[in-house]
Write an enzyme that holds these catalytic residues in place. Structure first.
Site, short mmCIF file in Angstrom:
data_model
loop_
_atom_site.label_atom_id
_atom_site.label_comp_id
_atom_site.label_asym_id
_atom_site.label_seq_id
_atom_site.Cartn_x
_atom_site.Cartn_y
_atom_site.Cartn_z
N CYS A 2 0.82 -1.20 0.00
CA CYS A 2 0.00 0.00 0.00
C CYS A 2 0.86 1.25 0.00
O CYS A 2 1.84 1.34 0.73
CB CYS A 2 -0.95 0.06 1.19
SG CYS A 2 -2.05 -1.34 1.30
N ARG A 27 3.92 -0.08 -4.80
CA ARG A 27 3.68 -0.74 -3.51
C ARG A 27 2.37 -1.52 -3.50
O ARG A 27 2.14 -2.34 -2.62
CB ARG A 27 3.63 0.31 -2.40
CG ARG A 27 4.96 0.98 -2.13
CD ARG A 27 4.81 1.97 -1.02
NE ARG A 27 4.59 1.33 0.24
CZ ARG A 27 5.51 1.13 1.17
NH1 ARG A 27 6.74 1.54 0.96
NH2 ARG A 27 5.23 0.55 2.29
N TRP A 75 -3.15 -2.66 -1.74
CA TRP A 75 -2.85 -4.07 -2.06
C TRP A 75 -3.68 -4.85 -1.06
O TRP A 75 -3.39 -4.85 0.13
CB TRP A 75 -1.35 -4.32 -1.88
CG TRP A 75 -0.90 -5.67 -2.33
CD1 TRP A 75 -0.47 -6.01 -3.58
CD2 TRP A 75 -0.83 -6.86 -1.54
NE1 TRP A 75 -0.14 -7.35 -3.59
CE2 TRP A 75 -0.34 -7.90 -2.36
CE3 TRP A 75 -1.14 -7.17 -0.21
CZ2 TRP A 75 -0.15 -9.19 -1.91
CZ3 TRP A 75 -0.94 -8.46 0.24
CH2 TRP A 75 -0.45 -9.46 -0.62
N ASN A 101 -1.87 1.14 6.16
CA ASN A 101 -1.07 0.05 5.64
C ASN A 101 -0.80 -0.89 6.80
O ASN A 101 -0.28 -0.45 7.82
CB ASN A 101 0.25 0.63 5.09
CG ASN A 101 1.13 -0.41 4.47
OD1 ASN A 101 0.69 -1.53 4.23
ND2 ASN A 101 2.37 -0.04 4.20
N GLY A 102 -1.15 -2.16 6.66
CA GLY A 102 -0.95 -3.10 7.77
C GLY A 102 -2.21 -3.93 7.95
O GLY A 102 -3.12 -3.89 7.12
N GLU A 488 16.58 -17.81 -8.92
CA GLU A 488 16.24 -16.42 -9.25
C GLU A 488 15.72 -16.32 -10.69
O GLU A 488 14.76 -15.60 -10.96
CB GLU A 488 17.47 -15.52 -9.03
CG GLU A 488 17.32 -14.07 -9.41
CD GLU A 488 16.21 -13.33 -8.66
OE1 GLU A 488 15.66 -13.87 -7.70
OE2 GLU A 488 15.90 -12.20 -9.07
N LYS A 492 12.07 -14.86 -11.60
CA LYS A 492 11.84 -13.72 -12.51
C LYS A 492 10.82 -14.10 -13.56
O LYS A 492 9.91 -13.32 -13.86
CB LYS A 492 13.14 -13.28 -13.20
CG LYS A 492 14.14 -12.52 -12.37
CD LYS A 492 13.79 -11.06 -12.12
CE LYS A 492 13.07 -10.90 -10.82
NZ LYS A 492 13.80 -10.89 -9.59
N GLU A 495 7.26 -14.36 -12.01
CA GLU A 495 6.57 -13.15 -11.54
C GLU A 495 6.20 -12.20 -12.65
O GLU A 495 5.17 -11.55 -12.58
CB GLU A 495 7.33 -12.44 -10.41
CG GLU A 495 8.68 -11.92 -10.77
CD GLU A 495 9.39 -11.29 -9.58
OE1 GLU A 495 8.73 -10.83 -8.65
OE2 GLU A 495 10.62 -11.27 -9.60
N HIS A 511 16.18 -37.10 -8.79
CA HIS A 511 15.35 -37.54 -7.66
C HIS A 511 13.90 -37.09 -7.80
O HIS A 511 13.20 -36.92 -6.82
CB HIS A 511 15.96 -37.02 -6.35
CG HIS A 511 17.37 -37.50 -6.17
ND1 HIS A 511 17.67 -38.70 -5.57
CD2 HIS A 511 18.54 -36.97 -6.58
CE1 HIS A 511 18.98 -38.88 -5.60
NE2 HIS A 511 19.53 -37.84 -6.21
N LYS A 610 5.87 -4.14 -4.49
CA LYS A 610 7.32 -3.99 -4.36
C LYS A 610 7.79 -4.25 -2.94
O LYS A 610 8.83 -4.84 -2.72
CB LYS A 610 7.71 -2.59 -4.83
CG LYS A 610 9.20 -2.31 -4.80
CD LYS A 610 9.88 -2.87 -6.02
CE LYS A 610 11.38 -2.65 -6.00
NZ LYS A 610 12.05 -3.69 -6.79
C1 F6R Z 1 11.20 -10.37 -6.73
C2 F6R Z 1 11.14 -9.43 -5.64
C3 F6R Z 1 10.71 -9.92 -4.31
C4 F6R Z 1 11.52 -9.24 -3.21
C5 F6R Z 1 10.98 -9.63 -1.83
C6 F6R Z 1 11.82 -9.03 -0.71
O1 F6R Z 1 11.64 -9.77 -7.91
O2 F6R Z 1 11.43 -8.29 -5.82
O3 F6R Z 1 10.83 -11.31 -4.22
O4 F6R Z 1 12.86 -9.61 -3.34
O5 F6R Z 1 9.66 -9.21 -1.72
O6 F6R Z 1 11.82 -7.64 -0.76
P1 F6R Z 1 13.02 -6.82 -0.10
O7 F6R Z 1 14.23 -7.15 -0.90
O8 F6R Z 1 12.61 -5.39 -0.23
O9 F6R Z 1 13.13 -7.29 1.31
#
Ligand code: F6R
Length: 615
Positions: A2, A27, A75, A101-102, A488, A492, A495, A511, A610
């Protein structure tokens, strides 16, 4: 999650609020809303489901003149995305409005009590109890900030919120409880701002104050006063933060994600800059002022993070063990916090986070603090909560990262962990001869240019993505220090393109996952030269023997691998410790181009935000 923005001052509030929300949309973006106090004293609220653009177009040309207001991008946690559930929420008489937010963890019991007292609710949200609680606490004539303090002391959970009331029409009240995300107060000339994150404030001011847990700010156009939830007065100074306006804009790039992938040479250079002396070799970390004696006491390291940051931590574990020679483990912060970990004064907890506000990572840090462990955080956002909890900080100096998928902050975090491992080795006397330290430090000098060579081959990655964008399942395999990059790469792709992808240690393939392999399941194999090269080559043979399609990430000149795989991306050879940085980049491009080709919203993928400030 949020985005939160508030404004009180001498300029029209609505454009400032909308622009601030636009900067915070990363956010959360399933609905948005504004509330302003009109010049005629009326409260105007407008909210709509969908992205901010929907709200902005419904407001066009019909908004009253106003100099105070609040705005929110949501969100959803409690209650689906809808106009009614969007913030701001108000009390029974439309006099108190709140953005939040929360999660109000005890909202059901609070709501029932308020209903019993005659309050009426409109939405399915937990947030709506807040204006009603404040309404209740205003009845004895208390000021808004005191009523907010009383309301939040009844609420369980972690919160960031901003409130205004028609009874005190020149004031915003902001509060932070726990780790539900930040609250920043921005100081202007005859105007003040409140936001959940710096990007919303930076076009207006660089003078800011961050609220800590349990702090409330009463914000008027010309002054701010601070108090704690029990009503006692606090003295708080503002600080001046740096800002690079270039990184706030997308420039010529079609998406922020593409821009941020391309910015990696610079992000890595900036992360190294000023911290490394090549001759005689030495590492200095400006925000790690921990006495050598204390660093020498460390017997064990635990690295924690979430998502992409967890993958960076998994690479970092190799550095901390092999370079700093400290036994190291890595854990998902949300698991770590609940598994009653045993830590001690001789444990170093290294937390990783782009935002420094991820709720699970902060909770893991709180646990580490409770048990007296030493803490260093690797973080991108200056002044974030993680940087305030830790004993030392290694900042990744990436500037703003707007794309929801982390890219430049991932490779910069790996670089920062490498610096940290070398620093720990140096300070603990693990590298006692200069030649050894030089052999660790010297490879860093080439990294920005090697990364530049990899980022310049965008067309090659785009061609490959166009060949594969129709597939619905991918397997990513790697071994050793490259295994986190397989995780990773798969993350990517998932997502941003919504394609199912799994990252596996290649040795695990036999396995179970090998049962999946057929012509419909391409395998991305990271097989750069290094200790386990032969092993992954034999895993590739096993895939080929089952008619699988292999896309290999290989070291330049590896002709044998080029013959075995169906498609090869060649990487320049760096030190094997630093190869994960190079290997991550083609996988970021691959995910990006597949997502674009499939018509996905690359910078704001569905259901993601984010900064994850709820559990
Ligand atoms: C994926 C991504 C998320 C963040 C995760 C942690 O591309 O960005 O998986 O890595 O939400 O966020 P931070 O790094 O801000 O703790």
């Amino acid at each position: 999650m949020c985005g939160i923005i508030g404004y009180v001052g001498n300029r029209p509030a609505v454009p400032i609020l909308l622009e601030g929300l636009q900067r915070l949309e990363y956010r959360g973006y399933d609905s948005a809303g504004l509330a302003v106090l009109a010049e005629n004293g009326e409260l105007c609220i407008e909210k709509s489901v969908g992205k901010l653009a929907t709200l902005a177009s419904s407001l066009r040309g019909r908004w009253p003149s106003s100099f105070l207001g609040i705005g929110h991008t949501r969100w959803a946690t409690h209650g689906r995305p809808s106009d009614i559930n969007a913030h701001p929420h108000h009390d029974c008489h439309c006099r108190v409005v709140v953005i939040h937010n929360g999660i109000v963890e005890n909202y059901l019991s609070l709501k029932q009590r308020l209903i019993d007292q005659g309050h009426t609710f409109l939405s399915e949200t937990d947030t709506e109890v807040i204006p009603h609680l404040i309404e209740h606490h205003l009845r004895d004539g208390s000021s808004l900030e005191v009523a907010v303090g009383r309301a939040i002391s009844e609420m369980e959970g972690a919160h960031a919120l901003v409130v205004f009331s028609l009874s005190e029409p020149d004031k915003l009240v902001a509060a932070r409880v726990g780790n539900a995300g930040g609250v920043v107060v921005g100081y202007g000339q005859g105007e003040m701002f409140v936001a959940s994150d710096l990007p919303a404030l930076l076009p207006h001011t660089r003078r800011v104050a961050f609220l800590a847990d349990g702090e409330i700010a009463a914000v008027k156009a010309d002054r701010v006063s601070y108090l704690s939830t029990d009503g006692s007065i606090l003295v708080k100074e503002h600080q001046t933060v740096p800002y690079d306006p270039v990184s706030a804009a997308r420039g010529n790039y079609k998406h922020f994600m593409l821009k941020e992938i391309a910015e990696q040479p610079e992000a890595i250079l900036d992360t190294i800059r000023g911290r490394v002396r090549f001759e005689p070799p030495a590492i200095a970390l400006e925000n790690v002022a921990i006495p050598k004696r204390r660093l020498k006491q460390i017997r064990r390291a635990v690295l924690v993070g979430m998502g992409t940051s967890l993958h960076a931590a998994m690479v970092g574990r190799h550095y901390i063990e092999q370079i700093a020679r400290i036994p190291a483990e890595v854990d998902n912060a949300s698991e770590f916090r609940y598994r009653k970990p045993l830590l001690g004064l001789d444990t170093l907890v290294i937390s990783l986070g782009q935002s420094g506000e991820t709720v699970d990572t902060l909770a893991a840090m709180d646990e580490a603090r409770r048990q007296g462990a030493l803490q260093i955080t690797v973080c991108n956002v200056v002044g974030s909560q993680a940087t305030r909890i830790a004993d030392g900080v290694v900042y990744t100096r990436c500037g703003l990262e707007v794309g929801v998928a982390s890219t430049k902050t991932f490779t910069a975090a790996i670089t920062a962990l490498y610096l940290l491992a070398c620093y720990l080795a140096q300070e603990r006397g693990v590298v006692d001869d200069e030649a050894h330290l030089r052999s660790l430090i010297a490879p860093l000098a080439r990294m920005p240019s090697l990364v530049g060579r990899v980022t310049q081959r965008d067309e090659e990655y785009e061609r490959l993505a166009h060949r594969f964008f129709r597939y619905n399942n991918f397997l990513y395999l790697a071994r050793g220090i490259q295994f986190p990059i397989a995780m990773e790469g798969a993350l990517k792709l998932k997502e941003v393109s919504y394609i199912h992808a799994e990252g596996y240690p290649a040795g695990e393939m036999k396995h179970g996952p090998i049962a999946l392999i057929d012509e419909e399941m391409p395998v991305v194999a990271i097989a750069t030269r290094g200790e386990l090269h032969d092993k992954i080559i034999s895993n590739i043979e096993q895939v080929k023997a089952r008619d699988g399609t292999v896309i290999a990430i290989a070291s330049e000149g590896d002709e044998e691998l080029a013959r075995k795989a169906d498609h090869v991306i060649h990487l320049p050879q760096a030190s094997s410790f630093l190869m994960p940085i190079l290997a991550a980049i083609p996988l970021q491009f691959f995910a990006y181009h597949i997502a674009v080709r499939r018509g996905c919203d690359v910078d704001q993928p569905r259901n993601l935000a984010k900064t994850v400030t709820v559990e």
